[in-house]
Scaffold this motif. Structure first.
Motif, PDB file in Angstrom:
ATOM      1  N   LEU A   1       0.834  -1.200   0.000  1.00 31.23           N
ATOM      2  CA  LEU A   1       0.000   0.000   0.000  1.00 31.23           C
ATOM      3  C   LEU A   1       0.871   1.254   0.000  1.00 31.23           C
ATOM      4  O   LEU A   1       0.561   2.238  -0.686  1.00 31.23           O
ATOM      5  CB  LEU A   1      -0.928   0.006   1.217  1.00 31.23           C
ATOM      6  N   ALA A   2       1.980   1.215   0.736  1.00 29.41           N
ATOM      7  CA  ALA A   2       2.907   2.353   0.744  1.00 29.41           C
ATOM      8  C   ALA A   2       3.507   2.573  -0.639  1.00 29.41           C
ATOM      9  O   ALA A   2       3.686   3.722  -1.071  1.00 29.41           O
ATOM     10  CB  ALA A   2       4.010   2.121   1.771  1.00 29.41           C
ATOM     11  N   ALA A   3       3.824   1.492  -1.340  1.00 32.44           N
ATOM     12  CA  ALA A   3       4.365   1.615  -2.694  1.00 32.44           C
ATOM     13  C   ALA A   3       3.317   2.205  -3.631  1.00 32.44           C
ATOM     14  O   ALA A   3       3.623   3.067  -4.470  1.00 32.44           O
ATOM     15  CB  ALA A   3       4.830   0.251  -3.200  1.00 32.44           C
ATOM     16  N   ALA A   4       2.067   1.732  -3.510  1.00 33.94           N
ATOM     17  CA  ALA A   4       0.993   2.278  -4.339  1.00 33.94           C
ATOM     18  C   ALA A   4       0.791   3.760  -4.040  1.00 33.94           C
ATOM     19  O   ALA A   4       0.564   4.567  -4.953  1.00 33.94           O
ATOM     20  CB  ALA A   4      -0.298   1.500  -4.096  1.00 33.94           C
ATOM     21  N   TRP A   5       0.895   4.142  -2.753  1.00 30.60           N
ATOM     22  CA  TRP A   5       0.755   5.551  -2.397  1.00 30.60           C
ATOM     23  C   TRP A   5       1.883   6.379  -3.021  1.00 30.60           C
ATOM     24  O   TRP A   5       1.648   7.483  -3.520  1.00 30.60           O
ATOM     25  CB  TRP A   5       0.745   5.749  -0.887  1.00 30.60           C
ATOM     26  N   ALA A   6       3.105   5.870  -2.996  1.00 33.28           N
ATOM     27  CA  ALA A   6       4.230   6.601  -3.582  1.00 33.28           C
ATOM     28  C   ALA A   6       3.991   6.866  -5.061  1.00 33.28           C
ATOM     29  O   ALA A   6       4.277   7.964  -5.570  1.00 33.28           O
ATOM     30  CB  ALA A   6       5.523   5.812  -3.374  1.00 33.28           C
ATOM     31  N   LEU A   7       3.467   5.860  -5.774  1.00 29.56           N
ATOM     32  CA  LEU A   7       3.147   6.036  -7.189  1.00 29.56           C
ATOM     33  C   LEU A   7       2.011   7.041  -7.372  1.00 29.56           C
ATOM     34  O   LEU A   7       2.066   7.924  -8.237  1.00 29.56           O
ATOM     35  CB  LEU A   7       2.755   4.699  -7.801  1.00 29.56           C
ATOM     36  N   PHE A   8       0.976   6.910  -6.559  1.00 33.91           N
ATOM     37  CA  PHE A   8      -0.170   7.812  -6.628  1.00 33.91           C
ATOM     38  C   PHE A   8       0.251   9.254  -6.358  1.00 33.91           C
ATOM     39  O   PHE A   8      -0.141  10.183  -7.074  1.00 33.91           O
ATOM     40  CB  PHE A   8      -1.214   7.356  -5.604  1.00 33.91           C
ATOM     41  N   GLU A   9       1.066   9.431  -5.342  1.00 36.45           N
ATOM     42  CA  GLU A   9       1.528  10.769  -4.967  1.00 36.45           C
ATOM     43  C   GLU A   9       2.295  11.436  -6.111  1.00 36.45           C
ATOM     44  O   GLU A   9       2.052  12.594  -6.451  1.00 36.45           O
ATOM     45  CB  GLU A   9       2.399  10.647  -3.725  1.00 36.45           C
ATOM     46  N   ARG A  10       3.231  10.693  -6.687  1.00 36.27           N
ATOM     47  CA  ARG A  10       4.095  11.268  -7.725  1.00 36.27           C
ATOM     48  C   ARG A  10       3.380  11.416  -9.066  1.00 36.27           C
ATOM     49  O   ARG A  10       3.568  12.427  -9.767  1.00 36.27           O
ATOM     50  CB  ARG A  10       5.344  10.411  -7.893  1.00 36.27           C
ATOM     51  N   HIS A  11       2.574  10.436  -9.445  1.00 39.69           N
ATOM     52  CA  HIS A  11       2.033  10.406 -10.803  1.00 39.69           C
ATOM     53  C   HIS A  11       0.572  10.811 -10.910  1.00 39.69           C
ATOM     54  O   HIS A  11       0.055  10.910 -12.020  1.00 39.69           O
ATOM     55  CB  HIS A  11       2.221   9.001 -11.392  1.00 39.69           C
ATOM     56  N   ALA A  12      -0.093  11.061  -9.797  1.00 38.65           N
ATOM     57  CA  ALA A  12      -1.497  11.474  -9.845  1.00 38.65           C
ATOM     58  C   ALA A  12      -1.766  12.685  -8.950  1.00 38.65           C
ATOM     59  O   ALA A  12      -2.267  13.704  -9.412  1.00 38.65           O
ATOM     60  CB  ALA A  12      -2.412  10.309  -9.452  1.00 38.65           C
ATOM     61  N   LEU A  13      -1.423  12.576  -7.667  1.00 35.53           N
ATOM     62  CA  LEU A  13      -1.765  13.624  -6.704  1.00 35.53           C
ATOM     63  C   LEU A  13      -1.089  14.954  -7.010  1.00 35.53           C
ATOM     64  O   LEU A  13      -1.762  15.982  -7.183  1.00 35.53           O
ATOM     65  CB  LEU A  13      -1.402  13.142  -5.294  1.00 35.53           C
ATOM     66  N   GLN A  14       0.229  14.971  -7.075  1.00 37.08           N
ATOM     67  CA  GLN A  14       0.926  16.240  -7.283  1.00 37.08           C
ATOM     68  C   GLN A  14       0.681  16.825  -8.679  1.00 37.08           C
ATOM     69  O   GLN A  14       0.494  18.045  -8.806  1.00 37.08           O
ATOM     70  CB  GLN A  14       2.421  16.073  -7.000  1.00 37.08           C
ATOM     71  N   PRO A  15       0.664  16.018  -9.745  1.00 39.38           N
ATOM     72  CA  PRO A  15       0.322  16.601 -11.053  1.00 39.38           C
ATOM     73  C   PRO A  15      -1.070  17.228 -11.074  1.00 39.38           C
ATOM     74  O   PRO A  15      -1.279  18.281 -11.688  1.00 39.38           O
ATOM     75  CB  PRO A  15       0.416  15.401 -11.999  1.00 39.38           C
ATOM     76  N   ALA A  16      -2.044  16.596 -10.400  1.00 40.00           N
ATOM     77  CA  ALA A  16      -3.394  17.155 -10.369  1.00 40.00           C
ATOM     78  C   ALA A  16      -3.423  18.473  -9.599  1.00 40.00           C
ATOM     79  O   ALA A  16      -4.094  19.433 -10.006  1.00 40.00           O
ATOM     80  CB  ALA A  16      -4.359  16.158  -9.734  1.00 40.00           C
ATOM     81  N   ALA A  17      -2.699  18.553  -8.491  1.00 39.23           N
ATOM     82  CA  ALA A  17      -2.640  19.799  -7.714  1.00 39.23           C
ATOM     83  C   ALA A  17      -2.013  20.921  -8.538  1.00 39.23           C
ATOM     84  O   ALA A  17      -2.459  22.073  -8.495  1.00 39.23           O
ATOM     85  CB  ALA A  17      -1.855  19.579  -6.430  1.00 39.23           C
ATOM     86  N   ALA A  18      -0.988  20.575  -9.310  1.00 38.03           N
ATOM     87  CA  ALA A  18      -0.339  21.584 -10.151  1.00 38.03           C
ATOM     88  C   ALA A  18      -1.283  22.073 -11.241  1.00 38.03           C
ATOM     89  O   ALA A  18      -1.351  23.279 -11.527  1.00 38.03           O
ATOM     90  CB  ALA A  18       0.933  21.011 -10.758  1.00 38.03           C
ATOM     91  N   ARG A  19      -2.028  21.149 -11.851  1.00 40.49           N
ATOM     92  CA  ARG A  19      -2.937  21.529 -12.939  1.00 40.49           C
ATOM     93  C   ARG A  19      -4.093  22.384 -12.437  1.00 40.49           C
ATOM     94  O   ARG A  19      -4.460  23.381 -13.067  1.00 40.49           O
ATOM     95  CB  ARG A  19      -3.490  20.279 -13.624  1.00 40.49           C
ATOM     96  N   HIS A  20      -4.692  21.992 -11.329  1.00 43.48           N
ATOM     97  CA  HIS A  20      -5.912  22.665 -10.873  1.00 43.48           C
ATOM     98  C   HIS A  20      -5.639  23.909 -10.043  1.00 43.48           C
ATOM     99  O   HIS A  20      -6.424  24.861 -10.083  1.00 43.48           O
ATOM    100  CB  HIS A  20      -6.761  21.690 -10.056  1.00 43.48           C
ATOM    101  N   PHE A  21      -4.536  23.928  -9.288  1.00 44.25           N
ATOM    102  CA  PHE A  21      -4.326  25.014  -8.334  1.00 44.25           C
ATOM    103  C   PHE A  21      -2.963  25.689  -8.446  1.00 44.25           C
ATOM    104  O   PHE A  21      -2.660  26.588  -7.660  1.00 44.25           O
ATOM    105  CB  PHE A  21      -4.505  24.484  -6.899  1.00 44.25           C
ATOM    106  N   ASN A  22      -2.133  25.234  -9.383  1.00 44.57           N
ATOM    107  CA  ASN A  22      -0.783  25.771  -9.517  1.00 44.57           C
ATOM    108  C   ASN A  22      -0.061  25.731  -8.171  1.00 44.57           C
ATOM    109  O   ASN A  22       0.628  26.670  -7.775  1.00 44.57           O
ATOM    110  CB  ASN A  22      -0.816  27.203 -10.058  1.00 44.57           C
ATOM    111  N   SER A  23      -0.234  24.645  -7.464  1.00 37.78           N
ATOM    112  CA  SER A  23       0.366  24.466  -6.149  1.00 37.78           C
ATOM    113  C   SER A  23       0.669  22.986  -5.974  1.00 37.78           C
ATOM    114  O   SER A  23       0.455  22.183  -6.888  1.00 37.78           O
ATOM    115  CB  SER A  23      -0.597  24.963  -5.056  1.00 37.78           C
ATOM    116  N   ARG A  24       1.185  22.610  -4.814  1.00 36.37           N
ATOM    117  CA  ARG A  24       1.442  21.213  -4.526  1.00 36.37           C
ATOM    118  C   ARG A  24       0.824  20.843  -3.184  1.00 36.37           C
ATOM    119  O   ARG A  24       0.594  21.713  -2.328  1.00 36.37           O
ATOM    120  CB  ARG A  24       2.936  20.892  -4.522  1.00 36.37           C
TER     121      ARG A  24
END
Length: 227
Positions: free
Chosen positions: A106-129
Motif C-alpha cells: 500500500l505504501a508503494a501504491a501511495w508513492a506512485l499515486f503521490e508522484r504520478h497522480a496527486l501532485q500533477p493534479a494539484a499543479a494543474r488545478h491550483f498551480n500548487s502542490r
C-alpha cells in the motif's frame, strides 16, 4: 526475413532467461519497481508481486531512493495480523494527525499515486502542490462496515487508508465531503479518484455509497473497484 522476425523474440527470451541480456529495469519483469519512473504495463504486475514476495517491496523503495521505515510483524488470533508493514511517508507531504501504519504494497501504491497522480493534479488545478494529507487511519481490527459477521475489512491488516482531505502549499484545503460538488475542487477530487485507480486495487468515495461520502478509501486488497 520472415523467419528472422519470428525467431527474434525467441532469441531475446533465451538471452533474457540465460542472463546474457536484460532490458532497462523499468521494462525488466525481474527488476524491482521503480517508484519514480513513469508507470508502464509492468507496474501493476510488480505491485501485485509485492503481496507474494515482500522483499520486492522494500527493494522498490531502495532502488527509488525513497526512505522507508519497516515495522515488526504482529500476529493475531482474531484475523487482524500486521505483516510486511511500514510507517507511511511522503515526499514533502505530512500525514495528519500522524503517519499511519500500512502494508508495504500500500505504501508503494501511495508513492506512485503521490508522484504520478496527486501532485500533477494539484499543479494543474491550483498551480500548487499538496503538503499535507488528512486521514481517518489505516489499521482497525474489524469486519467490513463494522458488521458483527462477515469478512474482515482490508483495514484489519492495515492494507487500506481512508483520506479526508488535502492541504496545499498555498494554504488552501480541499476536504470531503464539503468540496465534492464544487466545480474546481470537485474536478480535482474526481481526478484523484480516477488516478488512484491506476495504483490501488479499490478506490471508494462519495459516488460509491453513503458510508464513503466523507472520505476516499484506498486499498490493495483482492477485490478491484473504482467508484
Amino acid at each position: 526475413m520472415l523467419v528472422l522476425l519470428l525467431l527474434a523474440p525467441v532469441a531475446l527470451a533465451g538471452a533474457y532467461w540465460s542472463g546474457a541480456w536484460r532490458p532497462p529495469p523499468r521494462w525488466d519483469p525481474a527488476a524491482p519497481l521503480e517508484l519514480h519512473a513513469e508507470p508502464n504495463i509492468l507496474t501493476g504486475w510488480k505491485l501485485a508481486r509485492m503481496a507474494l514476495q515482500p522483499e520486492t517491496c522494500l527493494a522498490a523503495f531502495a532502488v527509488s531512493g525513497r526512505a522507508v521505515e519497516p515495522l515488526p510483524d504482529r500476529p493475531s488470533e482474531v484475523g487482524c495480523p500486521l505483516e510486511n508493514v511500514v510507517r507511511l511517508d511522503g515526499e514533502g507531504i505530512a500525514f495528519r494527525p500522524s503517519r499511519p501504519v500500512v502494508t508495504c504494497p500500500l505504501a508503494a501504491a501511495w508513492a506512485l499515486f503521490e508522484r504520478h497522480a496527486l501532485q500533477p493534479a494539484a499543479a494543474r488545478h491550483f498551480n500548487s502542490r499538496v503538503v499535507a494529507v488528512r486521514h481517518l487511519g489505516s489499521y482497525a481490527c474489524r469486519n467490513v462496515y463494522h458488521r458483527s459477521a462477515g469478512r474482515r475489512s482490508e483495514h484489519a491488516t492495515a492494507n487500506a487508508l481512508d483520506v479526508t482531505g488535502f492541504v496545499l502549499a498555498n494554504g488552501r484545503e480541499i476536504r470531503l465531503p464539503r468540496d465534492w460538488d464544487r466545480a474546481e475542487a470537485g474536478a480535482f477530487l474526481r481526478e484523484l479518484r480516477d488516478g488512484g485507480c491506476r495504483f490501488f486495487k479499490a478506490v471508494l468515495g462519495p459516488d460509491y455509497n453513503a458510508a464513503h461520502r466523507d472520505h476516499f478509501h484506498f486499498d490493495r486488497g483482492r477485490w478491484g473497484r473504482c467508484s
